[in-house]
Write a protein that holds these residues in place. Structure first.
Motif, short mmCIF file in Angstrom:
data_model
loop_
_atom_site.label_atom_id
_atom_site.label_comp_id
_atom_site.label_asym_id
_atom_site.label_seq_id
_atom_site.Cartn_x
_atom_site.Cartn_y
_atom_site.Cartn_z
N GLU A 53 0.98 -1.25 0.00
CA GLU A 53 0.01 -0.18 0.26
C GLU A 53 1.46 1.24 0.87
O GLU A 53 1.82 1.21 1.17
N ARG A 76 -11.63 -6.52 3.20
CA ARG A 76 -11.46 -5.41 5.16
C ARG A 76 -13.42 -5.55 4.34
O ARG A 76 -14.00 -5.59 4.97
N ASP A 116 -13.27 3.22 6.06
CA ASP A 116 -12.13 2.62 5.27
C ASP A 116 -12.21 0.77 4.79
O ASP A 116 -11.49 0.10 5.02
#
Ligand SMILES: Nc1ncnc2c1ncn2[C@@H]1O[C@H](COP(=O)(O)O)[C@@H](O)[C@H]1O
Ligand SMILES: Nc1ncnc2c1ncn2[C@@H]1O[C@H](COP(=O)(O)O)[C@@H](O)[C@H]1O
Ligand SMILES: Nc1ncnc2c1ncn2[C@@H]1O[C@H](COP(=O)(O)O)[C@@H](O)[C@H]1O
Ligand SMILES: Nc1ncnc2c1ncn2[C@@H]1O[C@H](COP(=O)(O)O)[C@@H](O)[C@H]1O
Ligand SMILES: [Mg+2]
Ligand SMILES: [Mg+2]
Ligand SMILES: [Mg+2]
Ligand SMILES: [Mg+2]
Ligand SMILES: [Mg+2]
Ligand SMILES: [Mg+2]
Ligand SMILES: [Mg+2]
Ligand SMILES: [Mg+2]
Lengths: 216, 216, 216, 216, 216, 216, 216, 216
Positions: free
Chosen positions: E17, G125, G117
């Motif tokens: 990332e 996620r 997020d």
């Protein structure tokens, strides 16, 4: 250096490279100016802020800063054309763009006649100046808002008209897009257009055309 | 029925409901016309195609179809105002919209003076007709392309100017958006604007204002 | 000077030239004001910042600065019309534009009734004030966001409605374009529109119409 | 008639009124042509469909219809200039616009050199024709899609470049807006621009400039 | 914490990332950096202002801040590819975006060759550097204004060209939209495009492709 | 086959996949219908032209084609909710979109109340129907032009309002964008919006909410 | 006063008037707050800067300023719903808008679950939090850039999804217009949309729906 | 002839000139095809209508017309790469663009794997095909509406992703601009984009990259 200055431009295009000052540091402008100085030609920097001008005037004491035009000039042409470029504006707010055009034209050796604040809201002001416009070699018309002056002038002269839309106005003027599109749609023929607020570009074009008349 | 016809509009707004023909079947137009007929007022249908008009003329033999205006009218006002509405166009291509305005105004009882094809590319045509424009109660100016005529007229008269942008033109005319934004940015004061090609709306406004003068 | 002030405008258009203060230096405003002073007419400067106002008040002690309207006024009309202009806003954020309209109208001799913060989110506030709106000679409706108030008012009155879109809102309000297009598409007839935030232009139009009623 | 033909245009602008055929009925084109015939000048009608051309050819047997250009011409100038206008296109799809320019220029008495399909995807084709471009009096560059050819030509010549964006392309070409904005932002100086697909307008400008060189 | 750092990205996408610094507080950047540090991979933060860089340099003394690129780098790849990515710009104002691309590419282990200020206004500068462009594995072309350089390069090489429009220019450059649409309409094949000013994204793509050549 | 029909959607989303008929051949619609038939659920095809409907009615004799809604329905829900969805339109031209919503809602088992042609130009029509609107579980408001009805309804009810902009109008309605942006800027809270002309999407949302009330 | 506070809103809409702090002076916020205080309901002010908050905290010591949300709250609901609203964001930069939504929802008495997020660049996620999303009464999804998260969530749940586009991003994100249009075009059904950055509006809608489930 | 066919392109760019059939007459396509035939390379014509294909099949009996792709192919590459290009679509309506890409890729000698109708509304369809996508050398993702599939795929693979927005959808899809801007703003890295509906351009890029892997 960081830049590849185009020192062949005068030979190829008839005019040396011009420095576009916006977004350049004053150090960068100085460096490019020094590169161009070796050629002994007129050097024009446009979009130069008053702050940067202070530095340039110290570095190049022969140079002149034109505040309204925001231009810095070194070695301008000393001899001016017989024929002249008429620079016409609709309002007083368009004068900054007009001066960028005027200084560019003069630096490149053209005579210029300034005819400012003759927009169509009071059209008698235009007619009072019509002879000066008609006798020019080329006419630059500069207007913001709706840009109607371009079509009126275009309908009255037999010379090339170069139109410059300005970002003057608010709301639906869309920072000059409305004046631009208006000018591109002019019901009068013989009009061509440059980018919004591009006084330099209009004068550059006008100069090429004016020099044809001079037989250059 | 499918529609809730607004039969109180004349009382509330001074004018009966008008039928917007675009996108309605001729059966729907007939049905609404019949609803309105019971009120004995002027009935105006706009944006009526020639095909639909054939049916309407059969159903309502007293009605008149105005081909250029694309309007079908029943029971127009028989008495016209003393003062008149001037309807001015820039080109010949704007005449369809101008006629929609003219028929609307006349149906509602207004005198109208048509002044067509006097755009600024040949501005002497405008000056030749200026007295007729100055003597109107209200002025409707209709133009496509860059719409410059609006600003020139606006700068010369002391009457309300209602501007109608038209979709006439190509390229950056953007189907009339350019003329619209140009008119909204007019450097002349005293100009208000209606939707693109909205001859009806301009005449409706002009009629309200013209009737004030008449003391209605 | 730099400007060609249009001193014939009062004769031609019924109103003297008005000074648009935005983008002019205070020196320029002073100079134009002095030119106009010789005519002995009302002098209105719009879009005047608080800073510039301080200088103007010193130079012209008879002048008054209207803070909300951002207008500076000299020699306003001393006599007001019998009929009045209703100025209606949707929210409290539209009041700046409304005051520009109100001061303009009053300077030119019109009576004004202010009806603020009556947007359709709480439509009972509009109905509570409807009589005042209906009894006006002309109605100015000022709204940002979606501008729905214009259509509701337009459907309820038989007077000319002049709509002013404001840049109030965020996201898809697009700085007033959404309110503008909304108003141009009003399903109510009798509405015409001026540029975004153009309180001055709306009042100028309204004044011409209101004076017709007065028989001027 | 319905139109106010501008019979003073030749005196004022150096060129007679040109008939824009789009949206005019063939009867209207015939009527205006007959009005203009009395002046004994070149008569050019642009945007004339093949169907309308059939009628015009019957009515005016001396006239010639140029199919690619979609122009109908009567009494073209019989004498051509020494200097020539170079008309350069990026692709084969731009030829329709280029021919409108070429026929306009020739009708008004200009020599023309056609240099088609030399876009930058195969830039050697441009260099192979560079001398013909450099020796022109004026250069018209016509391109759709991204319009890059304009900047490359603009950087190589010392003559006025008139750029015509075309609506050729798809997706984000936005019917020519992308080419237009691209040309207005050209990094090369000496470029001015006309409306999308406006071959006529480019040639009209080029003709004025080319005639200067001829000393007309 | 406030963020769900994607610690599986290296496994899934081949690259860890990357931190987009714009709109993050320096505390947030520090926190995410610490999360990523545990993985022992190259850590790249883009769009880091000089002010935030001071704090990062104190916190992470091994890190290097690249001022022109506005990037902060920790643990860059120590071994560089044999083949290289050519990064070409039209003007000097595009260098900031170019450096974001260059630092991204180098951090991820790619050799880079910088070829700046070779725009088409002086096309000989491009030809003087053509061999270096042709021998690259991938070519990134970065240009604002009209973005013409992309089509010229695209027509001359047989390698993938990734185009980055920049927001450099004024008026109708529309903050980079014009360059973007120009590039998407390139008449040369083999060009794909990333978001305006997205030097990072171009380099990320180029790196994936360059690594294919290396047989990674 | 060419499609991967989502046969798990009913389990995941509570509703089976719906066939979007636009741009599909009737053979494709038949094939997908047959795939879905095996599940024994309601099958809804939207945007089905009258021509395609003829074929579908032959293939699936149990199906019903709703002409105004342009929907073809098989196995609609046989049991309807107690609470109802109010579907409100501004004009008669919005009825096509309203019927797409109504048929969708009914096919999925919701009671519907249709309240059409109550736009704000004649606001008494809205007040005459206000009780029916207030007593609904959810309100769908459908309007073109300026979309003002949404804000008025939104200010009067305490139920979720789902707004559907329609492409009805001309000029600056921009094919529904103006109504859309107007609705997104509604000064009334409690409004959410779906795509232009998306009656299906509004009803799908309304159905989920209405079923909550039913305790499903 | 300057404002006509809508004190009947709670009765009409189920919620009291909320103060939109942007563009209001702190004095105006105080004055409206005092008007609303007499009603004894929850008072919410949104878009309140930190500077204004200092004054409000002094004037109303019982109030709480939520910094991330930029909201000032007095008398929040003391009892929360059983069912909850899930508030899901794609990135960390969307948290400001998410907190405006969360505080609005809680002030009006709703339980809230924050899931921040979990954007699709690292879709695991999202799946790790899917149960919390699926078990909510209503789901608010907040995303900038391309807004893809909305479609993925919309395809996985059987609850109403309210999408909030944010202005997060650069270049062609167009200050949130791209995310907005993306969400309006979601290939998943059951999604409705509010204005860019309008966390308040999303929560207001969600609250109405959540309260239905509670049987309020 | 009318065209300057670029017969040096294969040498310069690695691929011969491709014929863009849109807007060309079938005679023009035949002429260019014959020019290219002399080179003995693969000849690809895209955007060829079924009507034109009939003529081409008669003229060139060895050629094959691919109906879904609207491509006409002569002398396709006989040998295919080991690695393959994955072509992924969101819906069934995107298949036309996907086939243009697939036929282009195959004509140039690439193996292709087609994975159609796996959009995120039913994301399990994507996961069911993920291995085939991950094992490709390059991935082309084709989607209309909101284009969300691109970001999801981009977040899951370590190969270059070339995104093609399609014009599929209605309302705010803006003929593909929404999908385009969505893809340019993808929160996943490693994505580059081509023009709307440009299947050809995506495949051309993918082929260059795929051939790198092959060591060509
Ligand atoms: N005011 C101006 N507007 C537009 N272009 C300009 C202006 N001033 C200079 N230029 C052009 O910009 C070029 C220099 O660009 P650069 O390499 O970025 O410095 C000059 O050679 C001129 O052609
Ligand atoms: N193809 C064209 N594109 C733009 N303007 C044109 C074209 N052909 C003619 N014109 C202009 O349109 C004017 C006629 O406009 P109209 O009065 O509407 O017939 C002519 O005098 C020309 O100036
Ligand atoms: N009229 C409509 N407007 C918007 N979306 C629709 C419409 N009808 C069906 N849909 C959606 O489109 C999906 C089918 O898309 P497709 O795979 O292209 O057939 C359905 O599952 C619905 O979610
Ligand atoms: N953050 C927000 N975004 C959009 N609308 C809001 C917001 N906060 C409050 N509002 C709305 O704005 C109204 C107040 O508008 P005003 O009369 O200008 O204060 C409130 O009643 C709410 O409906
Ligand atoms: Mg002036
Ligand atoms: Mg005419
Ligand atoms: Mg209020
Ligand atoms: Mg070609
Ligand atoms: Mg340079
Ligand atoms: Mg109706
Ligand atoms: Mg994150
Ligand atoms: Mg599908």
């Amino acid at each position: 250096g960081f830049a590849k200055v185009d020192t062949q431009r005068k030979a190829r295009n008839g005019y040396p490279e011009v420095i576009y000052g916006e977004g350049k540091t004053v150090e960068q402008i100085v460096a490019i100016t020094e590169d161009l100085l070796t050629e002994g030609k007129a050097i024009l920097s446009t979009r130069v802020s008053a702050e940067k001008a202070v530095v340039l005037e110290q570095k190049f004491p022969d140079g002149i800063y034109h505040k309204d035009a925001r231009c810095f000039v070194l070695n301008p042409s000393s001899k001016l054309t017989d024929g002249y470029i008429a620079i016409v504006t609709a309002g007083t707010s368009d004068i900054g763009v007009a001066e960028e055009a005027a200084i560019t034209a003069e630096t490149f050796g053209n005579s210029v006649k300034r005819i400012y604040d003759v927009g169509v809201a009071g059209i008698h002001r235009l007619f009072a100046n019509l002879d000066d416009i008609k006798n020019a070699s080329v006419v630059i018309v500069i207007a913001g808002m709706e840009g109607a002056l371009v079509s009126v002038v275009g309908g009255l002269v037999d010379k090339p008209v170069i139109a410059v839309p300005t970002s003057v106005g608010y709301g639906t003027n869309l920072d000059g897009i409305t004046a631009l599109f208006s000018m591109l749609n002019s019901c009068s023929s013989g009009v061509s257009v440059v980018n919004i607020d591009n006084g330099f570009g209009a004068a550059y074009n006008a100069s090429i055309i004016n020099k044809i008349r001079e037989g250059e």
